[in-house]
Design a protein around this motif. Structure first.
Motif, PDB file in Angstrom:
ATOM      1  N   LEU A  12       0.826  -1.211   0.000  1.00  0.00           N
ATOM      2  CA  LEU A  12       0.000   0.000   0.000  1.00  0.00           C
ATOM      3  C   LEU A  12       0.860   1.260   0.000  1.00  0.00           C
ATOM      4  CD1 LEU A  12      -2.730  -1.084   2.567  1.00  0.00           C
ATOM      5  CD2 LEU A  12      -2.944  -0.959   0.075  1.00  0.00           C
ATOM      6  N   LYS A  13       2.194   1.054  -0.009  1.00  0.00           N
ATOM      7  CA  LYS A  13       3.159   2.156  -0.013  1.00  0.00           C
ATOM      8  C   LYS A  13       2.965   3.097   1.181  1.00  0.00           C
ATOM      9  CE  LYS A  13       4.030   2.162  -5.016  1.00  0.00           C
ATOM     10  NZ  LYS A  13       4.201   0.794  -5.110  1.00  0.00           N
ATOM     11  N   LEU A  14       2.698   2.491   2.336  1.00  0.00           N
ATOM     12  CA  LEU A  14       2.552   3.246   3.577  1.00  0.00           C
ATOM     13  C   LEU A  14       3.812   3.067   4.414  1.00  0.00           C
ATOM     14  CD1 LEU A  14      -1.060   2.339   4.771  1.00  0.00           C
ATOM     15  CD2 LEU A  14      -0.261   4.582   4.060  1.00  0.00           C
ATOM     16  N   SER A  15       4.369   4.158   4.878  1.00  0.00           N
ATOM     17  CA  SER A  15       5.485   4.067   5.817  1.00  0.00           C
ATOM     18  C   SER A  15       4.903   3.775   7.200  1.00  0.00           C
ATOM     19  CB  SER A  15       6.256   5.383   5.845  1.00  0.00           C
ATOM     20  OG  SER A  15       5.454   6.410   6.405  1.00  0.00           O
ATOM     21  N   GLN A  16       5.786   3.402   8.122  1.00  0.00           N
ATOM     22  CA  GLN A  16       5.322   3.204   9.497  1.00  0.00           C
ATOM     23  C   GLN A  16       4.718   4.499  10.031  1.00  0.00           C
ATOM     24  OE1 GLN A  16       8.697   1.776  11.746  1.00  0.00           O
ATOM     25  NE2 GLN A  16       8.225  -0.365  11.277  1.00  0.00           N
ATOM     26  N   LYS A  17       5.327   5.625   9.692  1.00  0.00           N
ATOM     27  CA  LYS A  17       4.829   6.916  10.162  1.00  0.00           C
ATOM     28  C   LYS A  17       3.435   7.207   9.613  1.00  0.00           C
ATOM     29  CE  LYS A  17       5.841  11.788  10.401  1.00  0.00           C
ATOM     30  NZ  LYS A  17       6.403  12.926   9.719  1.00  0.00           N
ATOM     31  N   GLU A  18       3.228   6.949   8.322  1.00  0.00           N
ATOM     32  CA  GLU A  18       1.921   7.202   7.717  1.00  0.00           C
ATOM     33  C   GLU A  18       0.847   6.306   8.325  1.00  0.00           C
ATOM     34  OE1 GLU A  18       3.245   8.616   3.242  1.00  0.00           O
ATOM     35  OE2 GLU A  18       3.355   6.488   3.760  1.00  0.00           O
ATOM     36  N   LEU A  19       1.189   5.031   8.526  1.00  0.00           N
ATOM     37  CA  LEU A  19       0.236   4.118   9.153  1.00  0.00           C
ATOM     38  C   LEU A  19      -0.083   4.581  10.568  1.00  0.00           C
ATOM     39  CD1 LEU A  19      -1.459   1.546   9.173  1.00  0.00           C
ATOM     40  CD2 LEU A  19       0.631   0.271   9.776  1.00  0.00           C
ATOM     41  N   ARG A  24      -3.649   7.013  14.601  1.00  0.00           N
ATOM     42  CA  ARG A  24      -3.534   7.907  15.755  1.00  0.00           C
ATOM     43  C   ARG A  24      -2.659   7.318  16.865  1.00  0.00           C
ATOM     44  NH1 ARG A  24      -8.503   7.381  14.059  1.00  0.00           N
ATOM     45  NH2 ARG A  24      -9.202   6.228  15.866  1.00  0.00           N
ATOM     46  N   VAL A  25      -1.505   6.765  16.449  1.00  0.00           N
ATOM     47  CA  VAL A  25      -0.497   6.287  17.394  1.00  0.00           C
ATOM     48  C   VAL A  25       0.865   6.779  16.902  1.00  0.00           C
ATOM     49  CG1 VAL A  25      -1.791   4.239  18.124  1.00  0.00           C
ATOM     50  CG2 VAL A  25      -0.218   4.063  16.178  1.00  0.00           C
ATOM     51  N   THR A  26       1.926   6.459  17.631  1.00  0.00           N
ATOM     52  CA  THR A  26       3.258   6.876  17.208  1.00  0.00           C
ATOM     53  C   THR A  26       3.878   5.852  16.266  1.00  0.00           C
ATOM     54  OG1 THR A  26       4.393   5.782  19.030  1.00  0.00           O
ATOM     55  CG2 THR A  26       3.624   8.055  19.423  1.00  0.00           C
ATOM     56  N   ARG A  27       4.888   6.299  15.530  1.00  0.00           N
ATOM     57  CA  ARG A  27       5.609   5.391  14.644  1.00  0.00           C
ATOM     58  C   ARG A  27       6.281   4.296  15.474  1.00  0.00           C
ATOM     59  NH1 ARG A  27      10.221   3.806  13.889  1.00  0.00           N
ATOM     60  NH2 ARG A  27      11.132   5.374  15.242  1.00  0.00           N
ATOM     61  N   GLN A  28       6.721   4.648  16.664  1.00  0.00           N
ATOM     62  CA  GLN A  28       7.366   3.669  17.537  1.00  0.00           C
ATOM     63  C   GLN A  28       6.403   2.556  17.920  1.00  0.00           C
ATOM     64  OE1 GLN A  28       7.632   6.973  17.779  1.00  0.00           O
ATOM     65  NE2 GLN A  28       9.766   7.532  18.105  1.00  0.00           N
ATOM     66  N   THR A  29       5.124   2.888  18.084  1.00  0.00           N
ATOM     67  CA  THR A  29       4.121   1.873  18.395  1.00  0.00           C
ATOM     68  C   THR A  29       3.992   0.891  17.242  1.00  0.00           C
ATOM     69  OG1 THR A  29       2.895   3.370  19.840  1.00  0.00           O
ATOM     70  CG2 THR A  29       1.676   1.484  18.954  1.00  0.00           C
ATOM     71  N   ILE A  30       3.917   1.399  16.013  1.00  0.00           N
ATOM     72  CA  ILE A  30       3.816   0.526  14.835  1.00  0.00           C
ATOM     73  C   ILE A  30       5.057  -0.350  14.737  1.00  0.00           C
ATOM     74  CG2 ILE A  30       3.645   0.438  12.320  1.00  0.00           C
ATOM     75  CD1 ILE A  30       1.059   1.394  13.759  1.00  0.00           C
ATOM     76  N   ASN A  31       6.228   0.239  14.957  1.00  0.00           N
ATOM     77  CA  ASN A  31       7.475  -0.526  14.911  1.00  0.00           C
ATOM     78  C   ASN A  31       7.472  -1.641  15.955  1.00  0.00           C
ATOM     79  OD1 ASN A  31      10.482  -0.829  15.996  1.00  0.00           O
ATOM     80  ND2 ASN A  31      10.518  -0.342  13.809  1.00  0.00           N
ATOM     81  N   ALA A  32       7.051  -1.334  17.162  1.00  0.00           N
ATOM     82  CA  ALA A  32       7.021  -2.333  18.232  1.00  0.00           C
ATOM     83  C   ALA A  32       6.044  -3.466  17.905  1.00  0.00           C
ATOM     84  CB  ALA A  32       6.646  -1.672  19.557  1.00  0.00           C
ATOM     85  N   ILE A  33       4.892  -3.127  17.332  1.00  0.00           N
ATOM     86  CA  ILE A  33       3.916  -4.161  16.960  1.00  0.00           C
ATOM     87  C   ILE A  33       4.493  -5.039  15.855  1.00  0.00           C
ATOM     88  CG2 ILE A  33       1.637  -4.606  15.983  1.00  0.00           C
ATOM     89  CD1 ILE A  33       0.758  -1.911  17.291  1.00  0.00           C
ATOM     90  N   LEU A  48      -5.929  -0.766  12.586  1.00  0.00           N
ATOM     91  CA  LEU A  48      -4.906  -1.269  11.671  1.00  0.00           C
ATOM     92  C   LEU A  48      -5.538  -2.067  10.537  1.00  0.00           C
ATOM     93  CD1 LEU A  48      -2.281  -2.393  14.310  1.00  0.00           C
ATOM     94  CD2 LEU A  48      -1.918  -0.628  12.570  1.00  0.00           C
ATOM     95  N   ALA A  49      -6.472  -2.935  10.873  1.00  0.00           N
ATOM     96  CA  ALA A  49      -7.140  -3.748   9.853  1.00  0.00           C
ATOM     97  C   ALA A  49      -7.886  -2.864   8.859  1.00  0.00           C
ATOM     98  CB  ALA A  49      -8.092  -4.744  10.515  1.00  0.00           C
ATOM     99  N   ARG A  50      -8.544  -1.833   9.360  1.00  0.00           N
ATOM    100  CA  ARG A  50      -9.290  -0.932   8.480  1.00  0.00           C
ATOM    101  C   ARG A  50      -8.347  -0.228   7.510  1.00  0.00           C
ATOM    102  NH1 ARG A  50      -9.501   4.210   9.089  1.00  0.00           N
ATOM    103  NH2 ARG A  50      -9.027   4.112  11.312  1.00  0.00           N
ATOM    104  N   VAL A  51      -7.272   0.345   8.024  1.00  0.00           N
ATOM    105  CA  VAL A  51      -6.327   1.082   7.184  1.00  0.00           C
ATOM    106  C   VAL A  51      -5.632   0.147   6.191  1.00  0.00           C
ATOM    107  CG1 VAL A  51      -4.207   2.440   7.195  1.00  0.00           C
ATOM    108  CG2 VAL A  51      -5.975   2.911   8.890  1.00  0.00           C
ATOM    109  N   LEU A  52      -5.337  -1.067   6.626  1.00  0.00           N
ATOM    110  CA  LEU A  52      -4.635  -2.023   5.768  1.00  0.00           C
ATOM    111  C   LEU A  52      -5.580  -2.850   4.902  1.00  0.00           C
ATOM    112  CD1 LEU A  52      -1.927  -3.121   8.347  1.00  0.00           C
ATOM    113  CD2 LEU A  52      -1.630  -1.603   6.378  1.00  0.00           C
TER     114      LEU A  52
END
Length: 63
Positions: A12-19, A24-33, A48-52
């Motif tokens: 989907l060409k989404l960076s961790q930051k964009e996701l 409405r969370v931090t990039r660090q949260t996405i990285n940790a998940i 996450l499921a909705r966006v992805l």
């Protein structure tokens, strides 16, 4: 519990930051998940499921 977030995010060409911004969370949260260091809340899992464009069941698989 393993997740497929990175595998679904990249086509989907989404960076961790964009996701993170869309969920409405931090990039660090996405990285940790993505690195199995943090289990998301149920609400975040649904976000996450909705966006992805998938389901929570498809996003996470038990080991």
């Amino acid at each position: 519990m393993k997740n497929k977030i990175a595998n679904l995010r990249k086509p989907l060409k989404l960076s961790q930051k964009e996701l993170a911004e869309k969920c409405r969370v931090t990039r660090q949260t996405i990285n940790a998940i993505e690195n199995d260091k943090y289990d998301p809340t149920l609400q975040l899992a649904f976000d996450l499921a909705r966006v992805l464009q998938t389901t929570v069941d498809e996003l996470f698989e038990s080991e």
